[in-house]
Design a protein around this motif. Sequence first.
Motif, PDB file in Angstrom:
ATOM      1  N   ALA A 243      -9.035   4.716   2.729  1.00  0.00           N
ATOM      2  CA  ALA A 243      -8.080   4.487   3.815  1.00  0.00           C
ATOM      3  C   ALA A 243      -6.734   5.038   3.393  1.00  0.00           C
ATOM      4  O   ALA A 243      -6.257   4.743   2.281  1.00  0.00           O
ATOM      5  N   PHE A 244      -6.111   5.826   4.246  1.00  0.00           N
ATOM      6  CA  PHE A 244      -4.820   6.447   3.970  1.00  0.00           C
ATOM      7  C   PHE A 244      -3.798   5.991   5.002  1.00  0.00           C
ATOM      8  O   PHE A 244      -4.136   5.789   6.181  1.00  0.00           O
ATOM      9  N   VAL A 245      -2.558   5.862   4.557  1.00  0.00           N
ATOM     10  CA  VAL A 245      -1.439   5.673   5.466  1.00  0.00           C
ATOM     11  C   VAL A 245      -0.702   7.010   5.525  1.00  0.00           C
ATOM     12  O   VAL A 245      -0.277   7.527   4.482  1.00  0.00           O
ATOM     13  N   VAL A 246      -0.560   7.508   6.730  1.00  0.00           N
ATOM     14  CA  VAL A 246      -0.008   8.848   6.913  1.00  0.00           C
ATOM     15  C   VAL A 246       0.871   8.850   8.164  1.00  0.00           C
ATOM     16  O   VAL A 246       0.737   7.972   9.044  1.00  0.00           O
TER      17      VAL A 246
ATOM     18  N   GLN B 185       3.891   5.318  11.267  1.00  0.00           N
ATOM     19  CA  GLN B 185       2.768   5.591  10.385  1.00  0.00           C
ATOM     20  C   GLN B 185       1.481   5.091  11.035  1.00  0.00           C
ATOM     21  O   GLN B 185       1.503   4.302  11.981  1.00  0.00           O
ATOM     22  N   LYS B 186       0.363   5.560  10.516  1.00  0.00           N
ATOM     23  CA  LYS B 186      -0.937   5.093  10.977  1.00  0.00           C
ATOM     24  C   LYS B 186      -1.880   5.024   9.781  1.00  0.00           C
ATOM     25  O   LYS B 186      -1.690   5.713   8.770  1.00  0.00           O
ATOM     26  N   SER B 187      -2.880   4.177   9.902  1.00  0.00           N
ATOM     27  CA  SER B 187      -3.891   4.051   8.851  1.00  0.00           C
ATOM     28  C   SER B 187      -5.187   4.662   9.360  1.00  0.00           C
ATOM     29  O   SER B 187      -5.680   4.288  10.426  1.00  0.00           O
ATOM     30  N   LEU B 188      -5.714   5.621   8.585  1.00  0.00           N
ATOM     31  CA  LEU B 188      -6.976   6.259   8.915  1.00  0.00           C
ATOM     32  C   LEU B 188      -7.995   5.941   7.822  1.00  0.00           C
ATOM     33  O   LEU B 188      -7.736   6.159   6.630  1.00  0.00           O
TER      34      LEU B 188
END
Length: 795
Positions: free
Chosen positions: A711-714, A753-756
């Motif tokens: 999971a990344f925050v981008v 930001q969003k978490s993918l």
Amino acid sequence: MKFSENWLRSHVPTQATRDELAATLTAIGLEVEEVAALGDGLANVVVARIVECAKHPEADRLQVCQVDAGQSGLLQIVCGAPNARPGLLAPLAMVGANVGGIAIKAAKLRGVESNGMLCSAKELGIDADASGLLELPSDAPVGTPVADYLGLPDASIEIKLTPNRADCFSVRGIAYDVAASLGSEVKPLDAAPVPAQSPVTMDVALEAGAKVPRFAGRVIEGVDAQAATPIWMAERLRRSGVRPISFLVDVTQYVMLELGQPMHAFDRDTLTGPVVVRPARADEQATLLDGRTVALDDDFLVVSDSRDGRASRAVALGGIMGGLDTRVTDATKNVFLEAAHWIPSAIIGRSRKLGLHTDAGHRFERGVDPELPRVAVEYATRLILDVAGGTPGPTTVVEHAEHLPVPTAIRLRRARIARVLGVDIADAEIERILRALGLQAVAVADGWSVVPPTRRFDIAIEEDLIEELARIHGYDRVPTTLPGGATRIASPSETRVEAGVVRRQLAARDYLETVNFAFVDAQWLAHWQVADGAVPLANPLSAELAVMRTALLPGVVAALQRNVARQAGRVRLFEIGNVFQAEVGTAPRETVRLAAAVVGEAAAEQWGQPARKVDFHDLKGDLESVAALSGAQLEFRPSLASHGHPGRSADVYRDNQKVGWIGQLHPRLQRALDLDAEVIAFEVDLAPLSARALPRAGDLSRYPSVRRDLAFVVADTVPWAEIAATARTAAGPLLRDVQLFDRYVGQGVESGQKSLAMGLILQDNSRTLTDADVAQVVAQVVAAIADAHGAKVRG
């Protein structure tokens, strides 16, 4: 083309019945659309004169008329027609007649005896006019049967002509085909030159080169412009769909319908100087017979009446319509008749450009016999002299002989006829058909040398002559023969997905296919801002269909809008077709595209899940299902297309090549299209989407796959497609797939930001992966995504 049956029979004698004649016309390619019988069953209907009229004692709208029917004594007739008056000649149905299914008997109307019925044209079955009694000419002989006087019974026949049969826009042209088919011959035309009785002429100059290679004219002085059109001429015109106006005008219409040559009659006294046929000048204006003033350019041809430079005026629009100022009227004394040969390319499209449609333009656009102008002038002269009198001057014919078409001989071979038609036709029958059609045939060793008449523009090669033989000999007499020989089976290419497969895929996903015209309204494309490079049509069907389409979506969305306007709440349409883009110095570029548009609910009405509106991701899934047919991996990048909703549309890429667009239509465009609901659509080039690698067999791995979730925050502006591409590159050959399974914004994730969350599927074909192998790939992916997109692993 509409004409009178009796008029046709006056040119070609035949014993065929009306039904047989209609069937013959259709069989030889002149399709009969309507046969309207006129004046059947008019026994005991005679010409009568109203002598006296008196008001009916018991009815305000009725008159008691004393009528002379050519018998001893007067007949008393009760009549309600508003035009009934003393001196009027009208048809009278005597007692014992049957008119319109009504048996005429002696009767009392409001207590007054009536011994017959004065009739309207509608009651006689010869016209739709029921406003009053049919008024007959003042010289109609009283007591004569109306059927004999009006040339009845008759029929108005309307045929549908293909564009190549311009010669059949005349009664005489049709007569040649009928004569050939029914074994008859066309009667010779009495168009002998009328000797000049006066030296008066009108000088004519042709300044349009090859566009007008021949012009014939004649001055006739001292005509009686108020002479009544003969009843036989008026009835033939009326039964051909032309309303009689005045004799001098009717003559030109009559000659056009009979011979096929449009003509015009000028009032000679309104013309000044010589007549000049020339191109129109830029911004020149002309006032036409219908009262309209039109602006011209040098693409038009005009007839002008002097050569004094800018001062000359256009008195007629060449090949289309005459001018208002020089028209013949009841006060006309001297007439200038003209008949010219205007080549089709000089007339095509000009009427449509001005919003006009004339019988003359319709004929010249398709081609008129260049030998007819002199014949038409001589024929019209004789008609005018017989009815309106006058003194004719000599016929003037000015021509550019080098620009006139010259018929050339065509070789017609017996063997070729048999090979093409599959049937043997006797030499005598072939010669009879050719002769009856007006073709000159000379026998040679292997067949005939045939020269077509100048009126047959459609006969140029041997196959044209064979087609004529097939038409007249009878298509029903050509035997049905199954084709022989071997056929080559073409197998579809494995490197391309066929369009039919794409159609079935979309149909399986609940889409309906629509088919639209490839030519559209230029203003329509301008609304979509896709008008650049549109290819204009040289001869459009209408001003609204003037350019070739540059995109499919305008047509698909228009079809969707029509369905929504008819209360269709859920619409899913697609189209596969060509779009066209202009190329400098070459033919337009054609591209096959696929377009689709949806509106309404995501799923059809049902109870299994909550109802929701269709959105971008639904359509994206449909497009990806089509791409999956070829194994294509699509990439979606933010789009700046003017017709797309900002932030809700994307450009579609395959292998870093842009192949199309997908998204929601711009609200401004939706308002312009009168669409309230949100429309989601896509349009892509079909060729790159359909291309696929040649399938090759490979081993399945015997070793288990490994999945690792990250999971990344981008930043919210970074698209998933870029992150997925980075992950695939960094993971290397062990990566089998990368899947996005969660997107989250909200508590715990900073604003903007969003978490993918993604799953990496790893596998090797030669061994089981170790933890070290997997850890190395995960580390590479995390580092690459952090470096390329500033992403952080979410804790």
